[in-house]
Structure formats: C-alpha cells, structure tokens
Motif scaffolding. Structure first.
Motif, PDB file in Angstrom:
ATOM      1  N   GLU A 158      -7.126 -33.080  14.867  1.00  0.00           N
ATOM      2  CA  GLU A 158      -7.832 -32.316  15.896  1.00  0.00           C
ATOM      3  C   GLU A 158      -9.296 -32.115  15.512  1.00  0.00           C
ATOM      4  OE1 GLU A 158      -5.731 -28.688  16.407  1.00  0.00           O
ATOM      5  OE2 GLU A 158      -3.997 -29.622  17.375  1.00  0.00           O
ATOM      6  N   ARG A 159      -9.541 -31.791  14.250  1.00  0.00           N
ATOM      7  CA  ARG A 159     -10.926 -31.578  13.813  1.00  0.00           C
ATOM      8  C   ARG A 159     -11.746 -32.856  13.954  1.00  0.00           C
ATOM      9  NH1 ARG A 159     -13.879 -27.928  10.485  1.00  0.00           N
ATOM     10  NH2 ARG A 159     -15.802 -28.940   9.789  1.00  0.00           N
ATOM     11  N   SER A 160     -11.154 -33.989  13.578  1.00  0.00           N
ATOM     12  CA  SER A 160     -11.859 -35.262  13.703  1.00  0.00           C
ATOM     13  C   SER A 160     -12.243 -35.534  15.155  1.00  0.00           C
ATOM     14  CB  SER A 160     -10.979 -36.385  13.162  1.00  0.00           C
ATOM     15  OG  SER A 160     -11.570 -37.644  13.385  1.00  0.00           O
ATOM     16  N   GLN A 161     -11.332 -35.246  16.067  1.00  0.00           N
ATOM     17  CA  GLN A 161     -11.607 -35.470  17.489  1.00  0.00           C
ATOM     18  C   GLN A 161     -12.703 -34.534  17.995  1.00  0.00           C
ATOM     19  OE1 GLN A 161      -7.631 -34.965  18.961  1.00  0.00           O
ATOM     20  NE2 GLN A 161      -7.081 -37.103  18.648  1.00  0.00           N
ATOM     21  N   ILE A 162     -12.659 -33.265  17.604  1.00  0.00           N
ATOM     22  CA  ILE A 162     -13.688 -32.317  18.041  1.00  0.00           C
ATOM     23  C   ILE A 162     -15.030 -32.639  17.397  1.00  0.00           C
ATOM     24  CG2 ILE A 162     -14.396 -29.894  18.024  1.00  0.00           C
ATOM     25  CD1 ILE A 162     -12.230 -30.576  20.061  1.00  0.00           C
ATOM     26  N   GLU A 163     -15.032 -33.099  16.159  1.00  0.00           N
ATOM     27  CA  GLU A 163     -16.283 -33.498  15.517  1.00  0.00           C
ATOM     28  C   GLU A 163     -16.938 -34.636  16.278  1.00  0.00           C
ATOM     29  OE1 GLU A 163     -15.088 -34.370  11.532  1.00  0.00           O
ATOM     30  OE2 GLU A 163     -15.601 -32.357  10.796  1.00  0.00           O
ATOM     31  N   ARG A 164     -16.133 -35.591  16.718  1.00  0.00           N
ATOM     32  CA  ARG A 164     -16.666 -36.706  17.494  1.00  0.00           C
ATOM     33  C   ARG A 164     -17.195 -36.214  18.838  1.00  0.00           C
ATOM     34  NH1 ARG A 164     -12.148 -40.821  18.087  1.00  0.00           N
ATOM     35  NH2 ARG A 164     -13.784 -42.168  18.932  1.00  0.00           N
ATOM     36  N   PHE A 165     -16.496 -35.245  19.406  1.00  0.00           N
ATOM     37  CA  PHE A 165     -16.930 -34.687  20.689  1.00  0.00           C
ATOM     38  C   PHE A 165     -18.281 -33.986  20.561  1.00  0.00           C
ATOM     39  CE2 PHE A 165     -17.217 -30.794  23.243  1.00  0.00           C
ATOM     40  CZ  PHE A 165     -17.286 -31.343  24.512  1.00  0.00           C
ATOM     41  N   ILE A 166     -18.415 -33.088  19.585  1.00  0.00           N
ATOM     42  CA  ILE A 166     -19.667 -32.327  19.484  1.00  0.00           C
ATOM     43  C   ILE A 166     -20.813 -33.203  18.987  1.00  0.00           C
ATOM     44  CG2 ILE A 166     -18.424 -30.161  19.127  1.00  0.00           C
ATOM     45  CD1 ILE A 166     -19.244 -30.270  16.184  1.00  0.00           C
ATOM     46  N   SER A 167     -20.480 -34.339  18.339  1.00  0.00           N
ATOM     47  CA  SER A 167     -21.537 -35.257  17.885  1.00  0.00           C
ATOM     48  C   SER A 167     -22.057 -36.131  19.015  1.00  0.00           C
ATOM     49  CB  SER A 167     -21.006 -36.152  16.754  1.00  0.00           C
ATOM     50  OG  SER A 167     -20.606 -35.383  15.635  1.00  0.00           O
ATOM     51  N   ASN A 168     -21.321 -36.169  20.118  1.00  0.00           N
ATOM     52  CA  ASN A 168     -21.727 -36.975  21.264  1.00  0.00           C
ATOM     53  C   ASN A 168     -22.908 -36.317  21.978  1.00  0.00           C
ATOM     54  OD1 ASN A 168     -21.697 -38.142  24.023  1.00  0.00           O
ATOM     55  ND2 ASN A 168     -19.822 -39.131  23.307  1.00  0.00           N
ATOM     56  N   LYS A 169     -23.886 -37.093  22.340  1.00  0.00           N
ATOM     57  CA  LYS A 169     -25.102 -36.543  22.956  1.00  0.00           C
ATOM     58  C   LYS A 169     -24.948 -36.271  24.449  1.00  0.00           C
ATOM     59  CE  LYS A 169     -28.173 -38.811  19.634  1.00  0.00           C
ATOM     60  NZ  LYS A 169     -29.318 -39.762  19.454  1.00  0.00           N
ATOM     61  N   ASP A 170     -23.830 -36.717  25.041  1.00  0.00           N
ATOM     62  CA  ASP A 170     -23.684 -36.595  26.489  1.00  0.00           C
ATOM     63  C   ASP A 170     -23.618 -35.154  26.970  1.00  0.00           C
ATOM     64  OD1 ASP A 170     -23.749 -39.299  26.642  1.00  0.00           O
ATOM     65  OD2 ASP A 170     -21.611 -39.573  27.066  1.00  0.00           O
ATOM     66  N   HIS A 171     -23.139 -34.227  26.110  1.00  0.00           N
ATOM     67  CA  HIS A 171     -23.093 -32.829  26.550  1.00  0.00           C
ATOM     68  C   HIS A 171     -24.433 -32.132  26.380  1.00  0.00           C
ATOM     69  CE1 HIS A 171     -22.736 -32.210  22.270  1.00  0.00           C
ATOM     70  NE2 HIS A 171     -21.527 -32.718  22.243  1.00  0.00           N
ATOM     71  N   GLY A 172     -25.382 -32.803  25.722  1.00  0.00           N
ATOM     72  CA  GLY A 172     -26.755 -32.311  25.653  1.00  0.00           C
ATOM     73  C   GLY A 172     -26.981 -31.104  24.766  1.00  0.00           C
ATOM     74  N   ILE A 173     -26.104 -30.869  23.802  1.00  0.00           N
ATOM     75  CA  ILE A 173     -26.233 -29.693  22.942  1.00  0.00           C
ATOM     76  C   ILE A 173     -26.216 -30.123  21.480  1.00  0.00           C
ATOM     77  CG2 ILE A 173     -25.142 -27.527  22.222  1.00  0.00           C
ATOM     78  CD1 ILE A 173     -24.057 -27.245  25.024  1.00  0.00           C
ATOM     79  N   TYR A 174     -27.094 -29.512  20.688  1.00  0.00           N
ATOM     80  CA  TYR A 174     -27.125 -29.780  19.252  1.00  0.00           C
ATOM     81  C   TYR A 174     -26.352 -28.686  18.523  1.00  0.00           C
ATOM     82  CZ  TYR A 174     -28.800 -30.171  14.471  1.00  0.00           C
ATOM     83  OH  TYR A 174     -28.862 -30.275  13.100  1.00  0.00           O
ATOM     84  N   PHE A 175     -25.336 -29.090  17.780  1.00  0.00           N
ATOM     85  CA  PHE A 175     -24.504 -28.139  17.046  1.00  0.00           C
ATOM     86  C   PHE A 175     -24.917 -28.098  15.578  1.00  0.00           C
ATOM     87  CE2 PHE A 175     -21.980 -29.111  20.756  1.00  0.00           C
ATOM     88  CZ  PHE A 175     -21.388 -27.905  21.076  1.00  0.00           C
ATOM     89  N   THR A 176     -24.884 -26.911  15.016  1.00  0.00           N
ATOM     90  CA  THR A 176     -25.260 -26.734  13.608  1.00  0.00           C
ATOM     91  C   THR A 176     -24.053 -26.626  12.686  1.00  0.00           C
ATOM     92  OG1 THR A 176     -25.405 -24.335  13.899  1.00  0.00           O
ATOM     93  CG2 THR A 176     -27.438 -25.621  14.234  1.00  0.00           C
ATOM     94  N   SER A 177     -22.884 -26.223  13.217  1.00  0.00           N
ATOM     95  CA  SER A 177     -21.698 -26.099  12.371  1.00  0.00           C
ATOM     96  C   SER A 177     -20.430 -26.101  13.214  1.00  0.00           C
ATOM     97  CB  SER A 177     -21.752 -24.805  11.541  1.00  0.00           C
ATOM     98  OG  SER A 177     -21.640 -23.668  12.379  1.00  0.00           O
ATOM     99  N   LEU A 178     -19.327 -26.401  12.543  1.00  0.00           N
ATOM    100  CA  LEU A 178     -18.005 -26.371  13.177  1.00  0.00           C
ATOM    101  C   LEU A 178     -17.016 -25.846  12.150  1.00  0.00           C
ATOM    102  CD1 LEU A 178     -16.152 -27.182  15.624  1.00  0.00           C
ATOM    103  CD2 LEU A 178     -15.722 -29.320  14.367  1.00  0.00           C
ATOM    104  N   SER A 179     -16.264 -24.833  12.513  1.00  0.00           N
ATOM    105  CA  SER A 179     -15.285 -24.261  11.595  1.00  0.00           C
ATOM    106  C   SER A 179     -13.917 -24.168  12.274  1.00  0.00           C
ATOM    107  CB  SER A 179     -15.714 -22.874  11.117  1.00  0.00           C
ATOM    108  OG  SER A 179     -15.879 -21.995  12.213  1.00  0.00           O
ATOM    109  N   GLU A 180     -12.870 -24.394  11.491  1.00  0.00           N
ATOM    110  CA  GLU A 180     -11.510 -24.284  12.006  1.00  0.00           C
ATOM    111  C   GLU A 180     -11.132 -22.818  12.160  1.00  0.00           C
ATOM    112  OE1 GLU A 180      -8.904 -26.446   9.480  1.00  0.00           O
ATOM    113  OE2 GLU A 180     -10.121 -28.271   9.534  1.00  0.00           O
TER     114      GLU A 180
END
Length: 237
Positions: A10-32
């Motif tokens: 699940e984390r791998s999938q969400i990491e790929r999602f937030i790394s995608n530029k299509d949502h137009g947001i820059y993320f600084t961190s992700l925690s479970e």
C-alpha cells in the motif's frame, strides 16, 4: 524470498501516487498511520490519505479458481517430474465451470505442460503453443520455459478493460468515509485514493468515463482513481 507486507505494498502504491505530477501538489513527507492509512504533508497542509483497491468480486472468484487449478497442476508436475520450469497460461473467455470437474482441469493443464516438456527436456527451451496449435477452448496459448532456477506457473494475457461500476465505486467511498470521524483533528484535507490496475482482470477498469454527478465523495475533500500500471490519475469531480 520474503514477500512484502500488505502495508508495504500500500505504501509503495501511495508513494507512486503522490510522486505523480498530475495532481499538481508537491509533498514533503509521507507517514504510515492506522486511521487514516497515511498522512502526507505539503508545505502548507496536512492531508489524510485513505487507500483502497477497486476489485470486482465476481472476476476475483474466477481468478482465484483458475489460480487454484494452476497451483495444483504445478504441484503435480513438481512431485511427478521434479523439475523447475516457468509456465504462463493465457486463458480464453470460456469459463472453467461445472462442465468438467476441477481435477479434470488440473489434469488438462498438467498434460499440456508435460507434453511440451517431454519433447524438449534434453535442451534449454522456450515453447509457445500459439505456434504449435495445441490450444483448447479454455487456454488460448501457453508458454513453457526451462531456463529458470525456480518453479513459477501463472496466468497472463491482455485484459478487457471495462468501465467501473457506479454502485461498486460508491460502496468503496462509503466504507472508507465512515472512518473519517476518527481522524486526528489537525487534518487539513481528507483524500481517498482508489487503486486499480493491479495486474488482474478483476482490478482492470476505466474510471475516466465515470460521471461525477452520479457519485458522492461523502466526507472526503478529494477522491482519486490511480491506475497502478499506467500511473494515470483520474479525480472524481
């Protein structure tokens, strides 16, 4: 070989999602997290992200039954022949049902593979029945390969990608929305990410054809569909 945990997948999938530029947001961190599944931060916001997978239950039953047959045929081959090979089956659209017993399907797959192996066992080989014309109405083709260090039998093939079902999508949203009242109070936005395209027909659906006016985001600020293969993002408007 150690298999990754469900949370790691699940984390791998969400990491790929937030790394995608299509949502137009820059993320600084992700925690479970427990509830929500993940907490992501940007420079301005703290975002709760719920993860769920879009699975068609009926197709999943078909896939599970087919995989049981493959696993049983593989086990028989390992016990009787004692050789590691790679096998890939491309199923047809004809269902394996009560026309024959489950064991008869197991025997059919075993015999198809063993016939190829016995003819070619004195050399390294990779043989596809697509060229040899020994397919049947259940199997469009299969490929058998001897050059391997482990036994791996699996199904493969092109998937018929259908539009997602409105009722099923709404059920996914409703179920996860019920958890929102338990979120930490300092959450700025609440997102739901619905994962599809996990590699089987039961998860391969189109979301770009959905009419957002027929669906409710419920307690979520934003709802996304993320194709795990193409990494395409579709947002529910």
């Amino acid at each position: 070989m150690t298999r990754p945990s469900t949370k790691a997948i699940e984390r791998s999938q969400i990491e790929r999602f937030i790394s995608n530029k299509d949502h137009g947001i820059y993320f600084t961190s992700l925690s479970e997290n427990e509830t929500p599944d993940f907490i992501a931060k940007t420079l301005e916001k703290k975002i709760a992200i719920e993860h769920t997978r879009y699975i068609d239950g009926e197709h999943k039953k078909i896939e599970r039954y087919r995989q049981q047959i493959i696993d049983s045929a593989r086990k028989r081959f390992e016990e009787e022949i004692g050789v590691d090979i790679q096998v890939s089956f491309r199923y047809s659209r004809t269902p394996m049902d009560r026309e024959h017993s489950k064991q008869s399907y197991v025997d059919m797959l075993f015999n198809m593979v063993n016939d190829i192996y016995q003819v070619n066992k004195t050399r390294n080989f990779r043989v596809s029945t697509h060229r040899l014309k020994v397919e049947n109405k259940y199997i469009d083709s299969l490929t058998v390969q001897s050059d391997t260090t482990w036994s791996n039998w699996q199904s493969s093939g092109a998937l018929l990608v259908k539009p997602a079902d409105y009722e099923q999508v709404q059920k996914h949203i409703d179920k996860k929305s019920d958890l929102v009242p338990t979120y930490p109070i300092d959450i700025d936005e609440k997102w739901l990410v619905i994962i599809a395209g996990i590699g089987h027909r039961s998860s391969g659906f189109r979301f770009d054809l959905l009419d957002g006016s027929m669906l409710s985001r419920k307690r979520f600020d934003r709802v996304f569909f993320f194709d795990n293969r193409s990494e395409e993002i579709v947002e529910l408007k």
